[in-house]
Design a protein around this motif. Structure first.
Motif, PDB file in Angstrom:
ATOM      1  N   THR A  72       0.863  -1.176   0.000  1.00  7.64           N
ATOM      2  CA  THR A  72       0.000   0.000   0.000  1.00  7.64           C
ATOM      3  C   THR A  72       0.900   1.226   0.000  1.00  7.64           C
ATOM      4  OG1 THR A  72      -1.720  -1.176   1.230  1.00  7.64           O
ATOM      5  CG2 THR A  72      -1.837   1.226   1.216  1.00  7.64           C
ATOM      6  N   ILE A  73       0.701   2.091  -0.986  1.00 10.66           N
ATOM      7  CA  ILE A  73       1.477   3.316  -1.082  1.00 10.66           C
ATOM      8  C   ILE A  73       0.551   4.474  -0.717  1.00 10.66           C
ATOM      9  CG2 ILE A  73       2.775   4.831  -2.622  1.00 10.66           C
ATOM     10  CD1 ILE A  73       3.539   2.263  -4.174  1.00 10.66           C
ATOM     11  N   SER A  78      -3.763  14.080  -2.594  1.00 13.12           N
ATOM     12  CA  SER A  78      -3.584  14.215  -4.042  1.00 13.12           C
ATOM     13  C   SER A  78      -3.152  15.628  -4.438  1.00 13.12           C
ATOM     14  CB  SER A  78      -4.868  13.811  -4.775  1.00 13.12           C
ATOM     15  OG  SER A  78      -5.938  14.639  -4.396  1.00 13.12           O
ATOM     16  N   VAL A  92       2.712   4.856 -12.957  1.00 15.99           N
ATOM     17  CA  VAL A  92       2.785   3.767 -11.978  1.00 15.99           C
ATOM     18  C   VAL A  92       2.276   2.510 -12.664  1.00 15.99           C
ATOM     19  CG1 VAL A  92       2.029   2.893  -9.744  1.00 15.99           C
ATOM     20  CG2 VAL A  92       2.382   5.349 -10.045  1.00 15.99           C
ATOM     21  N   VAL A  94       1.429  -1.276 -12.020  1.00 18.33           N
ATOM     22  CA  VAL A  94       1.167  -2.299 -11.004  1.00 18.33           C
ATOM     23  C   VAL A  94       1.061  -3.636 -11.726  1.00 18.33           C
ATOM     24  CG1 VAL A  94      -0.417  -3.093  -9.210  1.00 18.33           C
ATOM     25  CG2 VAL A  94      -0.058  -0.629  -9.567  1.00 18.33           C
ATOM     26  N   TYR A 100      -2.378  -1.183  -3.495  1.00 13.16           N
ATOM     27  CA  TYR A 100      -3.285  -0.049  -3.348  1.00 13.16           C
ATOM     28  C   TYR A 100      -2.489   1.252  -3.355  1.00 13.16           C
ATOM     29  CZ  TYR A 100      -6.571  -3.668  -2.187  1.00 13.16           C
ATOM     30  OH  TYR A 100      -7.360  -4.785  -2.262  1.00 13.16           O
ATOM     31  N   LEU A 101      -3.003   2.251  -4.056  1.00 21.07           N
ATOM     32  CA  LEU A 101      -2.423   3.588  -4.090  1.00 21.07           C
ATOM     33  C   LEU A 101      -3.439   4.543  -3.475  1.00 21.07           C
ATOM     34  CD1 LEU A 101      -1.221   3.610  -7.815  1.00 21.07           C
ATOM     35  CD2 LEU A 101       0.079   2.896  -5.808  1.00 21.07           C
ATOM     36  N   LYS A 102      -2.984   5.367  -2.524  1.00 23.92           N
ATOM     37  CA  LYS A 102      -3.898   6.258  -1.812  1.00 23.92           C
ATOM     38  C   LYS A 102      -3.294   7.650  -1.659  1.00 23.92           C
ATOM     39  CE  LYS A 102      -5.805   2.523   1.012  1.00 23.92           C
ATOM     40  NZ  LYS A 102      -6.139   2.096   2.375  1.00 23.92           N
ATOM     41  N   VAL A 113      -1.697   5.343 -14.680  1.00 24.27           N
ATOM     42  CA  VAL A 113      -1.614   4.169 -13.810  1.00 24.27           C
ATOM     43  C   VAL A 113      -2.091   2.963 -14.607  1.00 24.27           C
ATOM     44  CG1 VAL A 113      -2.452   3.067 -11.686  1.00 24.27           C
ATOM     45  CG2 VAL A 113      -2.061   5.540 -11.732  1.00 24.27           C
ATOM     46  N   LEU A 129      -7.406   2.168  -6.018  1.00 23.90           N
ATOM     47  CA  LEU A 129      -7.009   3.565  -5.935  1.00 23.90           C
ATOM     48  C   LEU A 129      -7.993   4.286  -5.029  1.00 23.90           C
ATOM     49  CD1 LEU A 129      -6.505   4.307  -9.751  1.00 23.90           C
ATOM     50  CD2 LEU A 129      -4.728   3.725  -8.095  1.00 23.90           C
ATOM     51  N   VAL A 132      -7.029   9.542  -5.626  1.00 21.36           N
ATOM     52  CA  VAL A 132      -5.933   9.616  -6.595  1.00 21.36           C
ATOM     53  C   VAL A 132      -6.366  10.496  -7.762  1.00 21.36           C
ATOM     54  CG1 VAL A 132      -4.512   8.292  -8.217  1.00 21.36           C
ATOM     55  CG2 VAL A 132      -4.967   7.378  -5.936  1.00 21.36           C
TER      56      VAL A 132
END
Length: 169
Positions: A72-73, A78, A92, A94, A100-102, A113, A129, A132
């Motif tokens: 998790t990043i 944002s 990014v 994946v 998960y990106l937050k 992404v 997400l 984001v």
């Protein structure tokens, strides 16, 4: 008198964390605290074990490739944390599940992404997400009118159960 409130979580282990600061960090440090933050997000991803939360702050130039599961990043918002890809790059990428990106923004690149397994790899499940912002993608030659398959803010392919909350493209 003598009453005490105890909260206990059974079966829970602490979540490992790494810290990255795009302006003040140093990749020679361990990244285990905000005071010993790493400089680059890719270094943190490469060092991370499964189920790690990577806390990031600041601005990051270049693309990020996530080839590990269960990360998790988490940015600081944002409007405060930016990953900026250069022309022809994916912001990014994946390539494994449960990522998960937050609370961050991804700007530029040919794609913002992508959630897609690496070439000839099986599909994966889970990802998401939250809060984001994705913007500024352009084609390989810099054209903003390139075909959709070349230029897109978000690409999801061969992935099941991806969640999106408060995502702006």
């Amino acid at each position: 008198p003598g009453y005490k409130d105890y909260s206990v979580a059974f079966g829970c282990e602490p979540v490992p964390s790494l810290f990255v600061d795009g302006s003040k960090g140093d990749d020679a440090l361990d990244g285990l605290t905000p005071q010993t933050a790493l400089k680059t997000l890719q270094t943190a991803i490469d060092l991370a074990e499964p189920h790690t939360e990577i806390h990031i702050s600041g601005f990051f130039d270049g693309s990020v490739s996530i080839k590990k599961e269960s990360l998790t990043i988490i940015g600081q918002g944002s409007d405060k944390t930016y990953i900026t890809a250069t022309q022809g790059q994916v912001g990014v990428s994946v390539q494994k599940g449960d990522v998960y990106l937050k609370h961050l923004s991804v700007v530029g690149g040919v794609q913002g992404v992508t959630f897609a397994p690496a070439y000839k790899q099986p599909p994966f499940y889970h990802g998401g997400l939250e809060d984001v912002q994705i913007s500024g993608q352009q084609g390989q030659d810099g054209c903003a009118m390139c075909p959709l398959q070349e230029t897109t803010g978000l690409l999801v392919s061969k992935v099941g159960m991806v969640t999106f909350r408060d995502v702006h493209i």
